[in-house]
Design a protein around this motif. Structure first.
Motif, PDB file in Angstrom:
ATOM      1  N   SER A  98       0.368  -1.902  -0.250  1.00 63.69           N
ATOM      2  CA  SER A  98      -0.314   0.432  -0.503  1.00 63.69           C
ATOM      3  C   SER A  98       0.888   1.283   0.028  1.00 63.69           C
ATOM      4  N   VAL A  99      -0.013   2.644  -0.110  1.00 70.43           N
ATOM      5  CA  VAL A  99       0.951   3.759  -0.567  1.00 70.43           C
ATOM      6  C   VAL A  99      -0.083   4.726   0.718  1.00 70.43           C
ATOM      7  N   TYR A 120      -2.389  -2.131  -3.901  1.00 72.96           N
ATOM      8  CA  TYR A 120      -1.776  -3.307  -4.891  1.00 72.96           C
ATOM      9  C   TYR A 120      -1.953  -4.686  -4.294  1.00 72.96           C
ATOM     10  N   GLN A 133       3.740  -0.378  -5.770  1.00 74.53           N
ATOM     11  CA  GLN A 133       3.855   0.400  -5.565  1.00 74.53           C
ATOM     12  C   GLN A 133       4.979   1.247  -5.788  1.00 74.53           C
TER      13      GLN A 133
END
Length: 358
Positions: A98-99, A120, A133
């Motif tokens: 994740s971001v 993702y 990512q």
């Protein structure tokens, strides 16, 4: 530009498709189903938001008494608070990435703040999810995501090109390294007051919206429940539009609804062995302008949405925010509820993006 500010029936998908052609990468059929690997540690792991220039970390105590950082980004008319949480469920490994970037301009100049959030969801491994990512957002910015004067068509073209470039680079890496895994994606960019949502696969974005803005500023607990509006469209091989595209590419959707009998999703990063039989990394892209009716967005992988309906998740989050809990705590509790109480067996990742209107 497609406006999402008009009231939409609950759970109706709100989206705008970009009809560009799919990339044309490498083949190499090999069994690699969407959920090919299992996980490793039953406890939730909260991800701290990454703050950039102009962000304002605020310290607070979480539900366990630990000091946590509550990142805040200030925009004209509203602030953004966001955090991510994850749990591998009963699988042997965590394949999601994740971001959370509250100021995602990176090295690109401009006065218009750009925040970025993404999940993702890897399958068959984590290499594709990690690659996306690390590379997608930079590719979108370098493709021309506007930083000064916002042009909706240019911004959507940049997102489309960023997805395409990321997938092409990933396919080269996977061919060289012998990777076979893939990753679905759900991404949000907040540029000024405009939200862009892009997705491939079965991860979803849901916005919580009130019917009016009267009396609901600065909080998420209006007099009536918030509406859950799905901002994404799932891409599965069994759905008619995706099935037709797959069959035109020479692929087969078997009786179990999977591409070549193996892959459930029809769009993803990577999945090199399935690319020439219909798997695409071309996203659905939708945009809308934030108003005081929009309170928060929940991003989630399919593990979350397998045990939470959109309305259910919005109600759960709204209740906790109304109690005054920090965003980081709410995101962790959402994932914990999914895994420990509702018995999600899959990897489970969620990002909660809260808009604090001034």
């Amino acid at each position: 530009m497609s406006e999402a500010n008009d009231f939409v029936p609950e759970n109706e998908t709100l989206r705008e498709n970009d009809p560009d052609t799919d990339p044309d990468p490498d083949p190499d059929p090999d069994p690699n189903p969407k959920r090919a690997s299992e996980s490793e540690d039953p406890d939730s792991v909260a991800k701290k938001s990454k703050t950039g220039n102009g962000s304002n970390p605020q310290a607070g105590l979480d539900e366990f008494g630990s000091v946590e950082v509550k990142p805040v980004v200030r925009e004209v008319g509203f602030e953004i608070e966001a955090d991510a949480a994850e749990d591998k469920g009963s699988r042997h490994s965590m394949e999601d990435a994740s971001v959370v970037l509250l100021d995602a301009a990176m090295d690109y100049p401009g006065n218009l703040r750009c925040a970025h959030f993404a999940i993702y969801d890897g399958h068959g491994g984590r290499l594709a999810a990690d690659f996306a990512q690390k590379n997608l957002h930079g590719n979108v910015l370098s493709a021309g995501l506007p930083r000064e004067l916002l042009d909706i068509k240019v911004a959507k073209r940049a997102i489309l090109d960023g997805f395409r470039k990321t997938d092409e680079s990933l396919l080269q890496e996977s061919a060289a390294g012998g990777w076979q895994d893939g990753a679905t994606a759900v991404c949000v960019w907040v540029v000024g007051k405009t939200v862009f949502v892009a997705n491939i696969g079965d991860a979803k974005a849901v916005v919580a919206r009130s019917s009016t803005s009267d009396g609901v500023q600065n909080d998420c607990n209006g007099a009536s429940p918030l509406r859950a509006i799905v901002l994404t469209r799932e891409h599965k091989a069994i759905y008619p539009q995706e099935r037709t595209r797959i069959q035109k590419a020479g692929g087969i959707v078997s009786s179990n609804g999977r591409l070549q009998g193996r892959l459930e999703v029809s769009r993803a990063f990577g999945d090199r062995q399935f690319k020439k039989v219909g798997v695409s990394a071309t996203p659905d892209i939708h945009s809308f302008d934030l108003t005081e009716r929009d309170h928060f967005i929940i991003l989630g992988c399919d593990g979350l949405w397998g045990v939470f309906g959109p309305s259910d998740a919005v109600e759960f989050v709204q209740k906790l925010l109304k109690e005054g809990l920090p965003v980081a705590t709410v995101s962790r509790r959402l994932v914990r509820e999914a895994v420990r109480e509702r018995r999600c067996k899959d990897n489970c990742t969620a990002i909660l993006i809260v808009f604090k209107h001034k």
